[in-house]
Scaffold this motif. Structure first.
Motif, PDB file in Angstrom:
ATOM      1  N   PRO A   1       0.887  -1.205   0.056  1.00  0.00           N
ATOM      2  CA  PRO A   1       0.031   0.011  -0.099  1.00  0.00           C
ATOM      3  C   PRO A   1       0.770   1.072  -0.099  1.00  0.00           C
ATOM      4  O   PRO A   1       0.317   2.448  -0.486  1.00  0.00           O
ATOM      5  CB  PRO A   1      -0.894  -0.140   1.214  1.00  0.00           C
ATOM      6  N   LEU A   2       2.049   1.152   0.453  1.00  0.00           N
ATOM      7  CA  LEU A   2       2.731   2.345   0.460  1.00  0.00           C
ATOM      8  C   LEU A   2       3.238   2.873  -1.013  1.00  0.00           C
ATOM      9  O   LEU A   2       3.599   3.971  -1.057  1.00  0.00           O
ATOM     10  CB  LEU A   2       4.536   2.081   1.146  1.00  0.00           C
ATOM     11  N   ASP A   3       3.148   2.022  -1.970  1.00  0.00           N
ATOM     12  CA  ASP A   3       3.316   2.309  -3.287  1.00  0.00           C
ATOM     13  C   ASP A   3       2.312   3.225  -3.823  1.00  0.00           C
ATOM     14  O   ASP A   3       2.351   4.190  -4.943  1.00  0.00           O
ATOM     15  CB  ASP A   3       3.144   1.116  -4.232  1.00  0.00           C
ATOM     16  N   ARG A   4       1.256   3.769  -3.023  1.00  0.00           N
ATOM     17  CA  ARG A   4       0.203   4.774  -3.555  1.00  0.00           C
ATOM     18  C   ARG A   4       0.743   6.114  -3.377  1.00  0.00           C
ATOM     19  O   ARG A   4      -0.117   7.073  -3.986  1.00  0.00           O
ATOM     20  CB  ARG A   4      -1.147   4.498  -2.576  1.00  0.00           C
ATOM     21  N   VAL A   5       1.550   6.283  -2.638  1.00  0.00           N
ATOM     22  CA  VAL A   5       2.135   7.623  -2.326  1.00  0.00           C
ATOM     23  C   VAL A   5       2.939   8.076  -3.623  1.00  0.00           C
ATOM     24  O   VAL A   5       3.544   7.353  -4.473  1.00  0.00           O
ATOM     25  CB  VAL A   5       2.869   7.935  -1.004  1.00  0.00           C
ATOM     26  N   ARG A   6       2.665   9.481  -3.960  1.00  0.00           N
ATOM     27  CA  ARG A   6       3.418  10.002  -5.060  1.00  0.00           C
ATOM     28  C   ARG A   6       5.370   9.622  -4.677  1.00  0.00           C
ATOM     29  O   ARG A   6       5.692   9.825  -3.858  1.00  0.00           O
ATOM     30  CB  ARG A   6       3.218  11.577  -4.963  1.00  0.00           C
ATOM     31  N   GLY A   7       5.635   9.300  -5.803  1.00  0.00           N
ATOM     32  CA  GLY A   7       7.047   8.976  -5.809  1.00  0.00           C
ATOM     33  C   GLY A   7       7.370   7.302  -5.335  1.00  0.00           C
ATOM     34  O   GLY A   7       8.687   7.268  -5.370  1.00  0.00           O
ATOM     35  N   GLY A   8       6.502   6.939  -4.904  1.00  0.00           N
ATOM     36  CA  GLY A   8       6.507   5.186  -4.613  1.00  0.00           C
ATOM     37  C   GLY A   8       6.890   5.018  -3.049  1.00  0.00           C
ATOM     38  O   GLY A   8       6.622   5.888  -2.312  1.00  0.00           O
ATOM     39  N   ALA A   9       7.170   4.228  -2.730  1.00  0.00           N
ATOM     40  CA  ALA A   9       7.105   3.516  -1.391  1.00  0.00           C
ATOM     41  C   ALA A   9       8.477   3.708  -0.897  1.00  0.00           C
ATOM     42  O   ALA A   9       8.636   3.570   0.492  1.00  0.00           O
ATOM     43  CB  ALA A   9       6.890   2.014  -1.285  1.00  0.00           C
ATOM     44  N   ASP A  10       9.715   4.185  -1.728  1.00  0.00           N
ATOM     45  CA  ASP A  10      11.070   4.261  -1.159  1.00  0.00           C
ATOM     46  C   ASP A  10      11.121   4.996   0.053  1.00  0.00           C
ATOM     47  O   ASP A  10      11.732   4.572   1.200  1.00  0.00           O
ATOM     48  CB  ASP A  10      11.777   4.808  -2.209  1.00  0.00           C
ATOM     49  N   VAL A  11      10.427   6.291  -0.013  1.00  0.00           N
ATOM     50  CA  VAL A  11      10.957   7.373   1.231  1.00  0.00           C
ATOM     51  C   VAL A  11      10.161   6.776   2.474  1.00  0.00           C
ATOM     52  O   VAL A  11      10.813   6.659   3.634  1.00  0.00           O
ATOM     53  CB  VAL A  11      10.273   8.637   0.688  1.00  0.00           C
ATOM     54  N   LEU A  12       9.053   6.374   2.454  1.00  0.00           N
ATOM     55  CA  LEU A  12       8.376   5.687   3.784  1.00  0.00           C
ATOM     56  C   LEU A  12       9.135   4.619   4.166  1.00  0.00           C
ATOM     57  O   LEU A  12       9.221   4.397   5.450  1.00  0.00           O
ATOM     58  CB  LEU A  12       6.800   5.536   3.408  1.00  0.00           C
ATOM     59  N   LEU A  13       9.550   3.688   3.350  1.00  0.00           N
ATOM     60  CA  LEU A  13      10.050   2.509   3.672  1.00  0.00           C
ATOM     61  C   LEU A  13      11.417   2.738   4.131  1.00  0.00           C
ATOM     62  O   LEU A  13      11.906   2.032   5.060  1.00  0.00           O
ATOM     63  CB  LEU A  13      10.383   1.763   2.310  1.00  0.00           C
ATOM     64  N   GLU A  14      12.219   3.635   3.775  1.00  0.00           N
ATOM     65  CA  GLU A  14      13.393   4.143   4.369  1.00  0.00           C
ATOM     66  C   GLU A  14      13.269   4.714   5.975  1.00  0.00           C
ATOM     67  O   GLU A  14      13.987   4.401   6.527  1.00  0.00           O
ATOM     68  CB  GLU A  14      14.114   5.375   3.449  1.00  0.00           C
ATOM     69  N   THR A  15      12.195   5.546   5.845  1.00  0.00           N
ATOM     70  CA  THR A  15      12.010   5.973   7.176  1.00  0.00           C
ATOM     71  C   THR A  15      11.713   4.633   8.128  1.00  0.00           C
ATOM     72  O   THR A  15      12.206   4.778   9.432  1.00  0.00           O
ATOM     73  CB  THR A  15      10.703   6.890   7.052  1.00  0.00           C
ATOM     74  N   LEU A  16      10.911   3.864   7.894  1.00  0.00           N
ATOM     75  CA  LEU A  16      10.518   2.604   8.643  1.00  0.00           C
ATOM     76  C   LEU A  16      12.001   2.025   9.009  1.00  0.00           C
ATOM     77  O   LEU A  16      12.205   1.554  10.180  1.00  0.00           O
ATOM     78  CB  LEU A  16       9.622   1.687   8.048  1.00  0.00           C
ATOM     79  N   ARG A  17      12.843   1.611   8.114  1.00  0.00           N
ATOM     80  CA  ARG A  17      14.196   1.050   8.178  1.00  0.00           C
ATOM     81  C   ARG A  17      14.897   1.876   9.258  1.00  0.00           C
ATOM     82  O   ARG A  17      15.447   1.211  10.396  1.00  0.00           O
ATOM     83  CB  ARG A  17      15.031   0.793   6.978  1.00  0.00           C
ATOM     84  N   GLU A  18      15.031   3.082   8.965  1.00  0.00           N
ATOM     85  CA  GLU A  18      16.008   3.884  10.138  1.00  0.00           C
ATOM     86  C   GLU A  18      15.398   3.828  11.479  1.00  0.00           C
ATOM     87  O   GLU A  18      15.910   4.133  12.356  1.00  0.00           O
ATOM     88  CB  GLU A  18      16.083   5.154   9.532  1.00  0.00           C
ATOM     89  N   TYR A  19      13.903   3.910  11.574  1.00  0.00           N
ATOM     90  CA  TYR A  19      13.020   4.097  12.695  1.00  0.00           C
ATOM     91  C   TYR A  19      13.351   2.898  13.609  1.00  0.00           C
ATOM     92  O   TYR A  19      13.741   2.786  14.780  1.00  0.00           O
ATOM     93  CB  TYR A  19      11.438   4.409  12.666  1.00  0.00           C
ATOM     94  N   PHE A  20      13.245   1.710  12.944  1.00  0.00           N
ATOM     95  CA  PHE A  20      13.649   0.517  13.365  1.00  0.00           C
ATOM     96  C   PHE A  20      15.051   0.313  13.961  1.00  0.00           C
ATOM     97  O   PHE A  20      15.507  -0.351  15.047  1.00  0.00           O
ATOM     98  CB  PHE A  20      13.179  -0.755  12.816  1.00  0.00           C
TER      99      PHE A  20
END
Length: 384
Positions: free
Chosen positions: A300-319
């Motif tokens: 579902p993160l793919d729905r944002v403009r520009g794709g899932a990369d930014v939100l996925l990177e935020t999750l990676r760094e948060y964890f």
């Protein structure tokens, strides 16, 4: 052999602590040369060459074998009847010249035979080592036979051992050359028993003692690589320590898997430990379930403009930051407010919030799985 030649041989052997049998017919050749001026025939020199091979096979060093022949030569010269009874300097000179020629010929073929046997022994030992390492790492050989085969290499398979793999990260790395240098370093660090260094599939394999008192083998090997300034860049992957013959194979499997994960995850570390990648092993055991997890939680993160990369990177760094938003913001070079906004957006899109323990666990596992599957850079396998 005359009694006086027998006494010469016995005295020479005792002098250098070498088997008298290694002299063979060498002393009669010297005596014949001194008395009659005769040089040995080729078959007689061939016999001396075989004595050189025998010396190597019996563990007598080339230097000690040569010392035996030199000691026998000067003792024989001192007792030669032709020298003792002659007052003719020319006769003595000819006898000495003949003895020196035979001595030179004999030592030359003696050393050649010794070197030939040592080369053959080294080739045989290397062949046995390669076969032993292959069987040991494969883990399917007969255990009782493996225990017997391990003994000449100083490996006690009843004790814990761990395996480290040294793999080149660039084209400058030559495994055979590095293996020679590493073997010396490993022996210096761990001792000359319980260690084994070999090459397999373009990598260097190091089997070293394991357990709580053993130094950390992966880090130690990387330190030795740097200290010796060996060419190329190398990655060391270390499995955990396990006892028994099958334990070596298990540690090797872990080290090999750690190398694979390090490549797939794009890790920059020069040393990777299997224990630090266990979660990826768990996730990777069921590929279908892992794909389903990533698809259901993260796509579902793919729905944002520009794709899932930014939100996925935020999750990676948060964890990676221990779920501390301020540290994640520092790593991402953004404000804390931006991090909290993105996490809220993740919750909105996926239905999984980092504030809920069960949902946070699912998110974290999915993020690790995405990294393992190289998503979103690589498309997920189609649903079946």
């Amino acid at each position: 052999m005359d009694d006086w030649l027998a006494s010469v041989g016995a005295a020479a052997a005792a002098d250098v602590t070498a088997p008298e049998e290694l002299l063979g017919e060498y002393l009669p050749l010297l005596a014949d040369a001194a008395i009659n001026g005769r040089r040995p025939d080729s078959f007689e020199l061939d016999a001396v060459r075989e004595l050189g091979r025998r010396a190597a096979a019996e563990g007598v060093t080339a230097r000690r074998a040569v010392d035996l022949y030199l000691s026998a030569a000067w003792r024989l010269w001192r007792q030669l009847p032709v020298v003792e009874r002659s007052s003719d300097p020319e006769k003595v000179r000819r006898a000495a010249e003949a003895v020196l020629r035979v001595l030179d010929d004999a030592i030359s073929v003696l050393v050649a035979g010794h070197q030939a046997e040592r080369r053959a022994m080294i080739r045989q030992e290397e062949t046995l080592r390669v076969e032993f390492v292959d069987d040991l790492l494969r883990g399917d050989a007969d255990v009782s036979r493996m225990v017997v085969r391990a003994e000449p290499f100083g490996i006690d398979l009843g004790k814990p051992h761990q395996v480290a793999l040294v793999a080149p990260l660039d084209e400058d790395g030559a495994a055979d050359r590095v293996a020679i240098a590493l073997e010396r370093a490993v022996v210096e660090r761990f001792g000359d028993r319980e260690v084994l260094v070999a090459t397999k599939d373009g990598r260097v394999v190091v089997v070293a003692p394991g357990g709580s008192v053993a130094p950390e083998v992966g880090t130690a090997i990387q330190q030795d690589l740097r200290r010796r300034e060996l060419p190329g860049r190398w990655r060391v992957a270390a499995g955990r320590a396990f006892p028994g013959a099958y334990g070596v194979a298990r540690s090797y499997e872990e080290a090999l898997e750690a190398l694979t994960f390090a490549d797939r995850l794009g890790l920059d570390a020069d040393v990777v430990h299997a224990r630090d990648l266990l979660v990826y092993r768990v996730l990777g055991r069921d590929q279908a379930a892992l794909v389903d997890l990533v698809r259901d939680v993260l796509t579902p993160l793919d729905r944002v403009r520009g794709g899932a990369d930014v939100l996925l990177e935020t999750l990676r760094e948060y964890f990676a930051a221990g779920e501390v938003a301020t540290e994640a913001a520092r790593r991402l070079h953004v404000s804390v407010r931006t991090v909290t906004y993105r996490l809220a957006r993740v919750a909105q899109l996926t239905g999984h919030s980092v504030a809920q323990p069960d949902q946070r666990f699912a998110l974290h596992a999915a993020v690790l799985g995405a990294r393992l599957l190289e998503w979103p850079g690589r498309a997920l396998p189609a649903e079946q």
